[in-house]
Write a protein that holds these residues in place. Sequence first.
Motif, PDB file in Angstrom:
ATOM      1  N   ILE A 142       0.837  -1.200   0.000  1.00 54.70           N
ATOM      2  CA  ILE A 142       0.000   0.000   0.000  1.00 54.70           C
ATOM      3  C   ILE A 142       0.875   1.255   0.000  1.00 54.70           C
ATOM      4  CG2 ILE A 142      -1.795   1.275   1.234  1.00 54.70           C
ATOM      5  CD1 ILE A 142      -2.677  -1.462   2.398  1.00 54.70           C
ATOM      6  N   VAL A 143       1.970   1.230   0.747  1.00 57.44           N
ATOM      7  CA  VAL A 143       2.915   2.361   0.724  1.00 57.44           C
ATOM      8  C   VAL A 143       3.346   2.629  -0.709  1.00 57.44           C
ATOM      9  CG1 VAL A 143       5.190   3.181   1.418  1.00 57.44           C
ATOM     10  CG2 VAL A 143       3.750   1.994   3.079  1.00 57.44           C
ATOM     11  N   SER A 144       3.693   1.573  -1.425  1.00 57.47           N
ATOM     12  CA  SER A 144       4.132   1.706  -2.818  1.00 57.47           C
ATOM     13  C   SER A 144       3.015   2.266  -3.695  1.00 57.47           C
ATOM     14  CB  SER A 144       4.592   0.344  -3.342  1.00 57.47           C
ATOM     15  OG  SER A 144       5.011   0.432  -4.683  1.00 57.47           O
ATOM     16  N   MET A 145       1.800   1.790  -3.497  1.00 59.19           N
ATOM     17  CA  MET A 145       0.656   2.271  -4.277  1.00 59.19           C
ATOM     18  C   MET A 145       0.397   3.752  -4.027  1.00 59.19           C
ATOM     19  SD  MET A 145      -1.956  -0.934  -3.786  1.00 59.19           S
ATOM     20  CE  MET A 145      -3.302  -0.180  -4.684  1.00 59.19           C
ATOM     21  N   CYS A 146       0.556   4.171  -2.773  1.00 55.24           N
ATOM     22  CA  CYS A 146       0.288   5.568  -2.405  1.00 55.24           C
ATOM     23  C   CYS A 146       1.437   6.500  -2.764  1.00 55.24           C
ATOM     24  CB  CYS A 146      -0.001   5.661  -0.909  1.00 55.24           C
ATOM     25  SG  CYS A 146      -1.559   4.887  -0.396  1.00 55.24           S
ATOM     26  N   GLY A 147       2.631   5.937  -2.884  1.00 63.25           N
ATOM     27  CA  GLY A 147       3.792   6.738  -3.253  1.00 63.25           C
ATOM     28  C   GLY A 147       4.734   7.038  -2.113  1.00 63.25           C
ATOM     29  N   SER A 148       4.235   6.956  -0.873  1.00 62.83           N
ATOM     30  CA  SER A 148       5.062   7.213   0.300  1.00 62.83           C
ATOM     31  C   SER A 148       4.278   6.853   1.557  1.00 62.83           C
ATOM     32  CB  SER A 148       5.484   8.684   0.375  1.00 62.83           C
ATOM     33  OG  SER A 148       4.357   9.511   0.631  1.00 62.83           O
ATOM     34  N   HIS A 149       5.006   6.719   2.667  1.00 62.03           N
ATOM     35  CA  HIS A 149       4.327   6.498   3.942  1.00 62.03           C
ATOM     36  C   HIS A 149       3.424   7.682   4.289  1.00 62.03           C
ATOM     37  CE1 HIS A 149       7.353   3.318   4.592  1.00 62.03           C
ATOM     38  NE2 HIS A 149       6.536   2.850   5.515  1.00 62.03           N
ATOM     39  N   ASP A 150       3.937   8.895   4.070  1.00 58.82           N
ATOM     40  CA  ASP A 150       3.143  10.077   4.406  1.00 58.82           C
ATOM     41  C   ASP A 150       1.824  10.089   3.654  1.00 58.82           C
ATOM     42  OD1 ASP A 150       5.388  10.702   5.835  1.00 58.82           O
ATOM     43  OD2 ASP A 150       5.597  12.736   5.049  1.00 58.82           O
ATOM     44  N   ALA A 151       1.882   9.762   2.368  1.00 58.48           N
ATOM     45  CA  ALA A 151       0.665   9.759   1.546  1.00 58.48           C
ATOM     46  C   ALA A 151      -0.308   8.688   2.028  1.00 58.48           C
ATOM     47  CB  ALA A 151       1.021   9.534   0.086  1.00 58.48           C
ATOM     48  N   MET A 152       0.220   7.544   2.458  1.00 55.78           N
ATOM     49  CA  MET A 152      -0.650   6.496   2.976  1.00 55.78           C
ATOM     50  C   MET A 152      -1.322   6.953   4.273  1.00 55.78           C
ATOM     51  SD  MET A 152       0.200   2.531   4.013  1.00 55.78           S
ATOM     52  CE  MET A 152       1.292   2.993   5.362  1.00 55.78           C
ATOM     53  N   TYR A 153      -0.572   7.576   5.164  1.00 49.67           N
ATOM     54  CA  TYR A 153      -1.143   8.112   6.406  1.00 49.67           C
ATOM     55  C   TYR A 153      -2.262   9.100   6.091  1.00 49.67           C
ATOM     56  CZ  TYR A 153       2.293   6.403   9.871  1.00 49.67           C
ATOM     57  OH  TYR A 153       3.055   5.642  10.732  1.00 49.67           O
ATOM     58  N   GLU A 154      -2.010  10.003   5.152  1.00 50.03           N
ATOM     59  CA  GLU A 154      -3.016  11.008   4.803  1.00 50.03           C
ATOM     60  C   GLU A 154      -4.285  10.348   4.279  1.00 50.03           C
ATOM     61  OE1 GLU A 154      -1.696  14.474   2.585  1.00 50.03           O
ATOM     62  OE2 GLU A 154       0.375  14.021   3.155  1.00 50.03           O
ATOM     63  N   LYS A 155      -4.105   9.330   3.441  1.00 53.52           N
ATOM     64  CA  LYS A 155      -5.273   8.636   2.895  1.00 53.52           C
ATOM     65  C   LYS A 155      -6.034   7.912   4.001  1.00 53.52           C
ATOM     66  CE  LYS A 155      -6.705   6.377  -1.288  1.00 53.52           C
ATOM     67  NZ  LYS A 155      -6.277   5.963  -2.648  1.00 53.52           N
ATOM     68  N   TYR A 156      -5.307   7.295   4.902  1.00 53.94           N
ATOM     69  CA  TYR A 156      -5.926   6.607   6.038  1.00 53.94           C
ATOM     70  C   TYR A 156      -6.782   7.568   6.854  1.00 53.94           C
ATOM     71  CZ  TYR A 156      -6.210   4.578  10.755  1.00 53.94           C
ATOM     72  OH  TYR A 156      -6.653   4.128  11.983  1.00 53.94           O
ATOM     73  N   PHE A 157      -6.228   8.724   7.201  1.00 49.62           N
ATOM     74  CA  PHE A 157      -6.984   9.658   8.033  1.00 49.62           C
ATOM     75  C   PHE A 157      -8.142  10.287   7.270  1.00 49.62           C
ATOM     76  CE2 PHE A 157      -3.087   9.482  10.680  1.00 49.62           C
ATOM     77  CZ  PHE A 157      -3.701   9.077  11.865  1.00 49.62           C
ATOM     78  N   ASP A 158      -8.049  10.382   5.952  1.00 50.37           N
ATOM     79  CA  ASP A 158      -9.196  10.819   5.161  1.00 50.37           C
ATOM     80  C   ASP A 158     -10.312   9.770   5.200  1.00 50.37           C
ATOM     81  OD1 ASP A 158      -8.122  13.256   4.414  1.00 50.37           O
ATOM     82  OD2 ASP A 158      -7.383  12.554   2.469  1.00 50.37           O
ATOM     83  N   LEU A 159      -9.938   8.499   5.062  1.00 48.57           N
ATOM     84  CA  LEU A 159     -10.921   7.413   5.148  1.00 48.57           C
ATOM     85  C   LEU A 159     -11.565   7.387   6.533  1.00 48.57           C
ATOM     86  CD1 LEU A 159      -8.856   4.644   3.328  1.00 48.57           C
ATOM     87  CD2 LEU A 159     -11.033   5.579   2.530  1.00 48.57           C
ATOM     88  N   GLN A 160     -10.744   7.598   7.548  1.00 47.26           N
ATOM     89  CA  GLN A 160     -11.256   7.605   8.917  1.00 47.26           C
ATOM     90  C   GLN A 160     -12.235   8.761   9.129  1.00 47.26           C
ATOM     91  OE1 GLN A 160      -8.811   8.898  12.410  1.00 47.26           O
ATOM     92  NE2 GLN A 160      -8.858   6.702  12.879  1.00 47.26           N
ATOM     93  N   TYR A 161     -11.911   9.919   8.602  1.00 47.37           N
ATOM     94  CA  TYR A 161     -12.794  11.079   8.727  1.00 47.37           C
ATOM     95  C   TYR A 161     -14.150  10.777   8.108  1.00 47.37           C
ATOM     96  CZ  TYR A 161     -14.484  15.898   8.364  1.00 47.37           C
ATOM     97  OH  TYR A 161     -15.234  17.039   8.463  1.00 47.37           O
ATOM     98  N   ASP A 162     -14.138  10.190   6.921  1.00 44.10           N
ATOM     99  CA  ASP A 162     -15.377   9.831   6.238  1.00 44.10           C
ATOM    100  C   ASP A 162     -16.171   8.820   7.063  1.00 44.10           C
ATOM    101  OD1 ASP A 162     -17.001   9.762   3.569  1.00 44.10           O
ATOM    102  OD2 ASP A 162     -16.635   7.651   4.038  1.00 44.10           O
ATOM    103  N   MET A 163     -15.470   7.834   7.631  1.00 44.37           N
ATOM    104  CA  MET A 163     -16.126   6.813   8.445  1.00 44.37           C
ATOM    105  C   MET A 163     -16.780   7.428   9.682  1.00 44.37           C
ATOM    106  SD  MET A 163     -15.653   5.003  11.501  1.00 44.37           S
ATOM    107  CE  MET A 163     -13.903   5.102  11.837  1.00 44.37           C
ATOM    108  N   ILE A 164     -16.060   8.312  10.366  1.00 52.90           N
ATOM    109  CA  ILE A 164     -16.605   8.938  11.584  1.00 52.90           C
ATOM    110  C   ILE A 164     -17.844   9.765  11.247  1.00 52.90           C
ATOM    111  CG2 ILE A 164     -16.143  10.601  13.427  1.00 52.90           C
ATOM    112  CD1 ILE A 164     -13.146   9.758  13.157  1.00 52.90           C
ATOM    113  N   LYS A 165     -17.733  10.546  10.183  1.00 54.15           N
ATOM    114  CA  LYS A 165     -18.842  11.408   9.771  1.00 54.15           C
ATOM    115  C   LYS A 165     -20.053  10.579   9.340  1.00 54.15           C
ATOM    116  CE  LYS A 165     -18.229  13.754   6.009  1.00 54.15           C
ATOM    117  NZ  LYS A 165     -17.767  14.759   5.018  1.00 54.15           N
ATOM    118  N   THR A 166     -19.805   9.449   8.681  1.00 53.32           N
ATOM    119  CA  THR A 166     -20.876   8.625   8.131  1.00 53.32           C
ATOM    120  C   THR A 166     -21.543   7.744   9.177  1.00 53.32           C
ATOM    121  OG1 THR A 166     -19.757   8.575   5.977  1.00 53.32           O
ATOM    122  CG2 THR A 166     -21.416   6.881   6.382  1.00 53.32           C
TER     123      THR A 166
END
Length: 282
Positions: A142-166
Motif C-alpha cells: 500500500i505504501v508503494s501504491m500511495c507513493g510514500s508512507h506520508d501519503a498512505m497516512y493522509e489517505k488513512y486519516f481521510d478514510l477515517q474522517y469519512d467513516m466517523i462522519k458517516t
Amino acid sequence: MNKTNLISLHGGHSGQYCNHARDLLEDIIQRYIELGFTTVGITEHIPPLNDIFLYPDEKALHLTTADLYQQFEAYFNHLTALKKKYKQKINIFVGMETETYTGYADHIKELILTFQPDYIVGSVHHVNDICFDYSKEDYEKIVSMCGSHDAMYEKYFDLQYDMIKTLKPFVVGHFDLIRIYDKDYKKRILMPAVDKKIKRNLKLIKSLNLVLDFNLRPLAKGKKEPYITESILKTAKKMGIRLVPGDDSHGVNEAGLHVDMAIHRLKKMGFDTKWPDPVLVT
C-alpha cells in the motif's frame, strides 16, 4: 486500583467467532468477571460486504461471505444470551467492529438495522481496499501504491474522517492503527500534512461527543505504547476528548490485560474515568 473502574469497550474477540482469535466466548466473559470488571463491550468483526474483503485467514479456511454472516449472527445471539445470563455479575454491551472500504456505509447501516447492537466501534483496516494491518508485506504494498508512507497516512486519516462522519461510532477504534508496521511513526505523525488531518479528525470526534479507544493490543504484542501514541494522546486531552480502555483481546489470556495500567495513566493525565455507557449514535 478500584476494581469497579475496570472496563473495556473494544474487546472480547473469541475463537468461536473470529478466526484469528482463540478460546470460547463464555470463557472470555468469565475471565472478565474473575478480574473484577463491571462493564465490558464485546465487539466482534462484522461479516464482509463480499468475498473480496475476506481476511487472509478466512480465505485460507475457504470461508465465504455467507459463512461469516451466519457466524456473526451466531455470535450476536450467543452474546445476547450471555448478557442476560451474567447480568447480576457484569454489564455486557453487545457491539460490533466495523470496516471501512468501498461500499461499507450501506452495508454497515443494514447490519445495524438487522442486529440493533448496543453500540459500534468504528475502525479502518483498509487503504485502497487492501487490509494493511494483517501483514507487513501488504502494508508495504500500500505504501508503494500511495507513493510514500506520508501519503498512505493522509489517505488513512481521510478514510477515517469519512467513516466517523458517516457512521458516528460511539467508539473510534485504534485511531492511529496505520502506524502498525512503521518504525518511524512518531516523526511521521507530526508531519504538518498528517498532523493537520489528525487534528481535523479529533475535532470531529469532539463535536460528535464520541469516545477514543485507548487500545492496549500493541502492549500484548510487546510494543512500547498503545494506540494512541503519546503526542495524539496529549492533543486529545487538550481538546477534552474522552478515552476509554479497550484491551482488543483475542483470547482468555488477553482479556483485561494492561487495563489497570491504562486507567492509572489516564487518571494521572487528568482524563475523566467516570466511564460513559456506550450507545448507538444516530
